[in-house]
Design an enzyme around this catalytic site. Sequence first.
Site, mmCIF file in Angstrom:
data_model
loop_
_atom_site.group_PDB
_atom_site.id
_atom_site.type_symbol
_atom_site.label_atom_id
_atom_site.label_comp_id
_atom_site.label_asym_id
_atom_site.label_seq_id
_atom_site.Cartn_x
_atom_site.Cartn_y
_atom_site.Cartn_z
ATOM 1 N N PHE A 1 11.163 11.429 -1.671
ATOM 2 C CA PHE A 1 11.246 9.981 -1.838
ATOM 3 C C PHE A 1 10.527 9.575 -3.111
ATOM 4 O O PHE A 1 9.628 10.280 -3.571
ATOM 5 C CB PHE A 1 10.621 9.278 -0.630
ATOM 6 C CG PHE A 1 11.521 8.227 -0.066
ATOM 7 C CD1 PHE A 1 12.527 8.556 0.805
ATOM 8 C CD2 PHE A 1 11.366 6.898 -0.436
ATOM 9 C CE1 PHE A 1 13.372 7.593 1.313
ATOM 10 C CE2 PHE A 1 12.213 5.924 0.066
ATOM 11 C CZ PHE A 1 13.214 6.278 0.944
ATOM 12 N N HIS B 1 13.723 -3.810 -5.528
ATOM 13 C CA HIS B 1 14.264 -2.489 -5.196
ATOM 14 C C HIS B 1 15.397 -2.181 -6.158
ATOM 15 O O HIS B 1 16.281 -3.015 -6.359
ATOM 16 C CB HIS B 1 14.763 -2.487 -3.750
ATOM 17 C CG HIS B 1 15.027 -1.112 -3.226
ATOM 18 N ND1 HIS B 1 16.068 -0.347 -3.683
ATOM 19 C CD2 HIS B 1 14.375 -0.356 -2.312
ATOM 20 C CE1 HIS B 1 16.040 0.832 -3.058
ATOM 21 N NE2 HIS B 1 15.021 0.841 -2.221
ATOM 22 N N HIS C 1 12.665 -7.327 -2.898
ATOM 23 C CA HIS C 1 12.589 -6.458 -1.735
ATOM 24 C C HIS C 1 11.305 -6.602 -0.934
ATOM 25 O O HIS C 1 11.336 -6.647 0.288
ATOM 26 C CB HIS C 1 12.742 -5.019 -2.218
ATOM 27 C CG HIS C 1 12.829 -4.010 -1.120
ATOM 28 N ND1 HIS C 1 13.771 -4.088 -0.126
ATOM 29 C CD2 HIS C 1 12.097 -2.893 -0.859
ATOM 30 C CE1 HIS C 1 13.612 -3.055 0.695
ATOM 31 N NE2 HIS C 1 12.595 -2.331 0.290
ATOM 32 N N GLU D 1 3.862 -6.635 6.169
ATOM 33 C CA GLU D 1 4.147 -7.201 4.851
ATOM 34 C C GLU D 1 3.399 -8.513 4.620
ATOM 35 O O GLU D 1 3.057 -8.867 3.500
ATOM 36 C CB GLU D 1 5.650 -7.416 4.667
ATOM 37 C CG GLU D 1 6.027 -7.728 3.219
ATOM 38 C CD GLU D 1 7.528 -7.803 2.991
ATOM 39 O OE1 GLU D 1 8.277 -7.356 3.872
ATOM 40 O OE2 GLU D 1 7.933 -8.302 1.922
#
Lengths: 272, 611, 154
Positions: B116, B250, B361, B391
């Site tokens: 990733f 993103h 994002h 978040e």
Amino acid sequence: MTATLEKTAPGPGSAESGLGAVPSFQVTLRVQRYLPTDAGDLPAGQDVGAPTPGEYRWDEFTLTMHGTDRVLDALHKVKWEHDGSLTFRRSCAHGVCGSDAMRINGRNRLACKTLLKDLDLSKPVVVEPIKGLPVLKDLVVDMEPFFASYREIMPFLVTTGTEPTKERLQSAKERERFDDTTKCILCAACTTSCPVFWTDGQYFGPAAIVNAHRFIFDSRDEGAAQRLEILNDKEGVWRCRTTFNCTEACPRGIEVTKAIQEVKRAMITRTF
Amino acid sequence: MQIHQYDVVIVGAGGAGMRAALESSVRTRTAVISKLYPTRSHTGAAQGGMCAALANVEEDNWEWHTFDTVKGGDYLVDQDAAEVMAKEAIDAVLDLEKMGLPFNRTPEGRIDQRRFGGHTRNHGEAAVRRSCYAADRTGHMILQTLYQQCVKNEVEFFNEFYVLDLLVDHDLAAGEVAEGDEVAVAGVVAYELATGEIHVFRAKSVVLATGGAGRIYKTTSNAHTLTGDGMALAYRRGIPLEDMEFFQFHPTGLAGLGILLSEAARGEGAILRNSEGERFMERYAPTIKDLAPRDIVARSMANEVREGRGAGPNKDYVLLDLTHLEPAHIDAKLPDITEFARTYLGIEPYTEPVPVYPTAHYAMGGVPTNIEGEVLRNESDVIRGLYAAGEVACVSVHGSNRLGTNSLLDINVFGKRAGISAARYAVDAPWVDLPEAPAALVQAELEEIRTRPDGERVGDLRQALQETMDANAQVFRTEESLHQAMDDLRSLRKRFAAVSVQDKSRAFNTDLLEAVELGFLLDIAETVVVGALNRRESRGGHFREDYPTRDDEGYMRHTMTYRRPLSTPVAGAGGDVDGSFSGSTELDGYRVVLGSKPVTMTRYQPMERKY
Amino acid sequence: MTTIADPKAPRAARPGPGRRSTRGNTELYGWVFMRVSGVLLLILIFTHLWSSLISGEGISQVDFGFVAGKWANPFWQVWDLTMLWLAMIHGTNGMRTIVNDYAEKDSTRLVLKSALYLAFTVVVVLGTLVIFTFDPCPAGAPMDLLPDVCSDLP
């Protein structure tokens, strides 16, 4: 596979046509409206245009929409530019949260996954709430009976004995066995497309069975017997008539009817 | 009006909220209030995975993970928090597996892991396989699994209840509470969507877990419901917001739509190409190329487009190429995102590259907390009983740029911690009295909007807000563009005072709630822009074209944004945002005051960030 | 204001769809029966049709004598009895299912099912009686219409 590919895959350069000069077109949206009788007091003189409480009614809106717009975009356009009182649930807007299941042209779909250009636009696009659950307002239905059935089938991993310090082992094949039914987003499109559920709200419904299937066939789970017991009910799997409406309705492509049949088979092999 | 009383009230039922609820509900009486049904939460949209140094497929350890997180966040990460997260990641993943999460498996039956963006072996040598995943539906599986556990534990939910006010025993917004004074939370006020009734929840502990605020932007991967509610509630009550200028874009949103295509696509080998077919990331990040952190990839993509190498008729996107991957491999590892491309753009990813462009994002910033999840009301004092996770919070483990997968980790690690802390505190803490007429403010605001006969449309204002934020405060920012955004926000705030709704009923009045949410969005947007104006440097997700380099001397600090009355004395000269963390700016009826907080450093000194 | 309940105390039952549990193997057996009887009925019925209509002289052979002759044979008696019972239970269960699926009101359901069960009882009782009490050689009947077995009688 290649045969189906050729049918569905657009030719080269379609990216351009999809994203470049976006064609616009006219869409007529025919939406079922409903305002409950106990909706609360309306400030004097401000209830013009609102549906009469307690009655169903159809509203038509003609909108200019664009190439990649979905039914949800059309509903938003109505709400944001024409009639703010149009009420529906939505959240993620790309088919993973399951908020906006509705009946579009007679079929259960997610409004955010139904592209307008894929519908027959020569006629009005008919949008109704999903069937079989009590309508609360416009396209909003009471989801409580649906979730109550879901909760009843023990939708969680049941294990006994001491837990391992690291992960439980599971082969890729064992994981694959229940992969299809892990995709469920609890949108209720399947359950509310089932004719048995329409006339008999007591039926557990496809979604609850799908979620039972997800655990019954999980190699780590030890609660299959209890779940089979729960679903071996007059209102359980045996009410399924394999009409395949649920499989057709599922926005996640889950083979719902097949999952139900597999649960039936598990019950029979357990009994005999 | 109804009054409820719970030891712990959790606001939000996404990953962080439900993880907290699982801990809290076994310890004390807990309620979860959510504006959606729990399974609708946007955790479910996360795709790629959740990193933990399990070392199931190759050598790895949590210290490397910590380093990657710190470096990925451009050193603005509080390193003690990053250590906690990387260390506890391993148990977080194993916990989820034991709860039943169906991870993909290795041939030995262990949890499989994949590469990733930004996750490397041995401090940046090469990409490492660290992300635990379930196809490209990891978030969906986490959300479902947590909800399943909540069903099992009979957690009490209040679904489709909107929390519209936070009750604190001191008026922090007046700016008159001295440092060191004890401040405690008293509860929340909520609005029941189905009936329009107001509910007051008295609680010893409140956990904010309301998620992000991506809807301040037009092109976003975020749900329509991600309107920064929790952040705005805290901000209005005088609690600062931290590092709001750092917003992650993103790289791979479906062009024009913003729908997310997971970084896992690149983790599985997909390549970004410009109109000339060039793999342009080789130029920007020679070592890990397409798997560079998101801020770098997003900026590189935007730069390709600006320099005329964008694809498509308007040259306004780049291409994500999966065509060299085996269809069977794509089906096994990336089934959902390829379906998105087919459904929404009519593109077959087996044979055609997919048009992508950066999409708003993730908010790195949020309500400041320490590693126990306790909310800070200034640099150091906590508010007793108030917690935040996920978040909505800023711990800060993401610094100025979050690494992919670290948000799913954040919600699990800090959701769990906040849940435990909140319950432990509530068990012994005394009750705090509710203020008199606790719901008066909310009721008045709602009634005013609902009964205002005619005025501005919510949709128009929101669109104007999103357009100015996209145009002026996105991937590239300048003093000029940010001032433009600020001017637009000022005028939008004036127009918002005249907003009216068409739905006048009480049942399911989503029209009214959208108006309220718009108010939250305006609050969040102003903190983003003010923070961005002040930060005259480029770091992580915040890129100032007029100050393109990182300035550790001046800006290695967290931004704290406070809303204060106009009468508040201001330290900064001239009273405008001057790049010093001591300025302020005036808005209609109040002042946005800036402050700062030091960055905690333990192991790693700031270095140049190259990949 | 409410006081805090003990977190370990059992909570009030959550609102469900108000479903009474009707667990048990009844529906399972019903489901299995439909499939098994379906297969058996296929064999029974088609053999019956073949023996009556196709074998030997075909359709022209069917008269009182033919039927009486068959029922003089215990094999065909059992065959036809099985066919009758299976078909009736299969059909009635099918109808019951349809009534359950499509009748929305409990009262409609009750009326339709009562009529169904009554019809079932009448047909099955009569049919069974006929098969077992059938007299192939009624006294005084013309010999040419009777089966061969009758001529052997004194």
